[in-house]
Motif scaffolding. Sequence first.
Motif, mmCIF file in Angstrom:
data_model
loop_
_atom_site.group_PDB
_atom_site.id
_atom_site.type_symbol
_atom_site.label_atom_id
_atom_site.label_comp_id
_atom_site.label_asym_id
_atom_site.label_seq_id
_atom_site.Cartn_x
_atom_site.Cartn_y
_atom_site.Cartn_z
ATOM 1 N N VAL A 29 -3.194 9.742 1.633
ATOM 2 C CA VAL A 29 -2.126 10.182 0.330
ATOM 3 C C VAL A 29 -0.744 10.403 1.130
ATOM 4 O O VAL A 29 -0.913 11.059 2.149
ATOM 5 N N PRO A 30 0.200 9.858 0.048
ATOM 6 C CA PRO A 30 -0.150 9.088 -1.100
ATOM 7 C C PRO A 30 -0.413 7.323 -1.001
ATOM 8 O O PRO A 30 -0.362 6.839 -0.150
ATOM 9 N N LEU A 31 -1.397 7.149 -2.399
ATOM 10 C CA LEU A 31 -2.085 6.216 -2.413
ATOM 11 C C LEU A 31 -0.901 4.931 -2.444
ATOM 12 O O LEU A 31 0.057 5.152 -3.131
ATOM 13 N N ARG A 32 -1.341 3.616 -1.719
ATOM 14 C CA ARG A 32 0.075 2.462 -1.770
ATOM 15 C C ARG A 32 -0.234 1.551 -3.699
ATOM 16 O O ARG A 32 -1.582 1.286 -3.353
ATOM 17 N N PHE A 33 0.155 0.945 -3.653
ATOM 18 C CA PHE A 33 -0.098 0.474 -4.506
ATOM 19 C C PHE A 33 0.809 -1.297 -4.765
ATOM 20 O O PHE A 33 0.470 -1.954 -5.842
ATOM 21 N N ASP A 34 1.309 -1.658 -4.048
ATOM 22 C CA ASP A 34 1.928 -2.640 -3.772
ATOM 23 C C ASP A 34 0.888 -3.394 -3.174
ATOM 24 O O ASP A 34 0.745 -4.442 -2.214
ATOM 25 N N ARG A 35 -0.451 -3.461 -3.613
ATOM 26 C CA ARG A 35 -1.499 -3.650 -2.856
ATOM 27 C C ARG A 35 -2.760 -4.075 -3.723
ATOM 28 O O ARG A 35 -2.559 -3.161 -4.167
ATOM 29 N N TYR A 36 -4.148 -4.784 -2.809
ATOM 30 C CA TYR A 36 -4.961 -4.208 -4.324
ATOM 31 C C TYR A 36 -6.606 -4.172 -3.438
ATOM 32 O O TYR A 36 -6.335 -3.967 -2.151
ATOM 33 N N TYR A 37 -7.482 -2.589 -3.874
ATOM 34 C CA TYR A 37 -8.176 -2.445 -3.014
ATOM 35 C C TYR A 37 -9.822 -3.410 -3.022
ATOM 36 O O TYR A 37 -9.816 -2.812 -4.019
ATOM 37 N N LEU B 172 -11.816 0.731 -2.372
ATOM 38 C CA LEU B 172 -11.462 1.724 -3.435
ATOM 39 C C LEU B 172 -12.158 3.545 -3.280
ATOM 40 O O LEU B 172 -11.857 4.049 -3.626
ATOM 41 N N VAL B 173 -13.488 2.918 -2.676
ATOM 42 C CA VAL B 173 -14.335 3.873 -2.422
ATOM 43 C C VAL B 173 -13.936 5.277 -1.397
ATOM 44 O O VAL B 173 -13.792 6.315 -1.811
ATOM 45 N N GLN B 174 -13.445 4.006 -0.719
ATOM 46 C CA GLN B 174 -12.699 5.427 0.558
ATOM 47 C C GLN B 174 -11.043 5.932 0.034
ATOM 48 O O GLN B 174 -11.642 6.901 0.758
ATOM 49 N N ALA B 175 -10.725 4.911 -0.529
ATOM 50 C CA ALA B 175 -9.360 5.774 -1.397
ATOM 51 C C ALA B 175 -9.686 7.290 -2.807
ATOM 52 O O ALA B 175 -9.032 8.325 -2.620
ATOM 53 N N MET B 176 -10.824 6.895 -2.888
ATOM 54 C CA MET B 176 -11.450 8.159 -3.664
ATOM 55 C C MET B 176 -11.617 9.218 -2.218
ATOM 56 O O MET B 176 -11.195 10.317 -3.101
ATOM 57 N N LYS B 177 -12.873 9.018 -1.747
ATOM 58 C CA LYS B 177 -12.531 9.909 -0.522
ATOM 59 C C LYS B 177 -11.480 10.281 -0.243
ATOM 60 O O LYS B 177 -11.902 11.779 0.497
ATOM 61 N N VAL B 178 -10.407 9.797 0.579
ATOM 62 C CA VAL B 178 -9.634 10.186 0.412
ATOM 63 C C VAL B 178 -8.284 11.152 -0.011
ATOM 64 O O VAL B 178 -8.608 12.381 -0.023
ATOM 65 N N LEU B 179 -8.704 11.126 -1.814
ATOM 66 C CA LEU B 179 -7.512 11.581 -2.351
ATOM 67 C C LEU B 179 -9.246 13.476 -2.363
ATOM 68 O O LEU B 179 -8.145 14.335 -3.025
#
Length: 584
Positions: free
Chosen positions: A30-38, A43-50
């Motif tokens: 966090v914060p997530l990066r958006f110069d890339r695709y998940y 994507l699941v990991q990003a949700m868990k991190v948030l």
Amino acid sequence: MRRLKLFSFILMAGCLTVCNTFSWSQDISVPLRFDRYYNYDELVQAMKVLNKAFPDLTSLDLVGHSEEDREIWAMTINNPKTGDPLTKPGVYVDGNIHGNEIQAGEVALYFMNEMLTKYGKNEKITRLLDKNAYYIIPSVNVDGRYHFFEDPNTPSTNRGLRRPKDDDRDGLFDEDYPDDLDGDGNICQMRIRDPFGTQKTDPEDPRLMIPVKPGETGEWTILGSEGIDNDGDGRINEDSEGYVDGNRNWGFNWAPPYVQSGSGYYPFSGDGIRAIRDYIMERPNIIMVFAFHNTGGMYLRGPSVKSQGEFQRGDIAVYDYLGENAEKIVPGYRYLIGWKDLYATYGDFGDFMDHIVGAYTFVGELFMSSQETYREEDAGAGDPDGGGFFGESNTRSRERLKFNDHVAMGELYVPWKPYKHPVYGDIEIGGWVKMSSRLPHPFMLQDLVHRNAAVVMFSAEQTPEVKMEVFEKTRIGKDLFRVRVRLSNDKAMPTITYHSVREKVYPMDMLTVSGSSATVVSGGKITNRYTDQVSYKEDKPEVQFCQVPGFGMIEYQFLVSGKGQIKIHFESRKAGKVEQTIDL
Ligand SMILES: [Ca+2]
Ligand SMILES: [Ca+2]
Ligand SMILES: [Ca+2]
Ligand SMILES: [Ca+2]
Ligand SMILES: [Zn+2]
């Protein structure tokens, strides 16, 4: 069964070069990066991190499992200090019901990231988070997302659900996918030199072809997507994954596959679709809905089929207000009506949400490839070398190739290369890669996700917010009082959609007056405050059924006999509760 073993080694090598440019697995924080695709796992990991970073404001729900048993996750964003989620207007956001339409997931992730990381820092976002409950499912078709990243694809494959189907009725299911013959991680096109072909080399860009004119000698025949005859039935690429389209499988105005391609054998036959339906039905407070897709730059509303007739005027006013503002927030995107401006669809998600859930629903068609080159999307219209609604002319293709060459550094297009095909012999393979055409290059992703998340925020701000005001209390007799109550709402959305009122989709809002030493003698809606006109309700005057309009108000009058305290209580399925206690 899927592909020849022979190719698995080069497949992996190919993916190393293609996938790394657009996504990478390290550093999801966090914060997530958006110069890339998940990809799916990321994507699941990003949700868990948030969720881990904001445990007080978020919760993660396992919605259900897909056909291939992948987990479908939803995140709730809610501030418990301002109330339980069900007591607030619900804003639902999902993406990627079509497996290949992956940036929809990034928009959902960005929305979560932005709301959470700016809470308490940005005044507007703080207010929005405190106001509503947010339900977010970044990837609906999780199998599609998984396979889009992991397998070689065209920009359009892996759209449907993984429900095996025998497309060519030979008794085998999904036995002949396209094959990544040159092992670059993409399914491109095959062409063969052919003096009888209908195409010749485009003199302006030799990577493109143009149709030959009558009397000219041909140069090329286009053979279709990369592939071989995997099952030896004499046909190539004739039976790939599925096909059930998750966005034709919903239980409102569903039609069988001979009417609506991809609808499945019955409504809600998709495992994940059914699970998401249950998740939604358990959250009756949902009033605003965004479902993100690609491509074309559109905010679409229903109806999805002409025969349904137009929406009610009050609902159209809400859609117009939100849609016209969306057009300003995302330059170039157009606010359109599904059946009229695009095409008719039966059993789609939006119809279900409009008609069964009673929510305002937009389908966001993300990305315009014209934004790569700053030219109108329809530049190809009237061009003699072709181009249809989803097709494109060579004029567009030439420009997009320049974008590929000079801006994307060649990452979006594979130049034609010779290949020895087991059936066709000497052919060439080349064309657009899977991460092109429907998806922005990562350097453009940030702009896309921010602007579209801003559209969600604008609409989230316009969910109903009811204020109660007791604007008159007059003694009109011994122990008899006239009490007047105003319910106002300065947001665009009413407390119930006009459609839900007319079709009695669910109970109306209720305004009740009660007191232990008081009786409501009569009560009703004030139709004219100046001439004292009230439309009295005959039975149970202490309970009034109502709808508070958007940008407006309603007023009620009660004649109350008795003394002591009375409680005036308003309750709405979608707009929460407000209450006041007054002394007679
Ligand atoms: Ca088959
Ligand atoms: Ca390939
Ligand atoms: Ca075959
Ligand atoms: Ca076959
Ligand atoms: Zn779609």
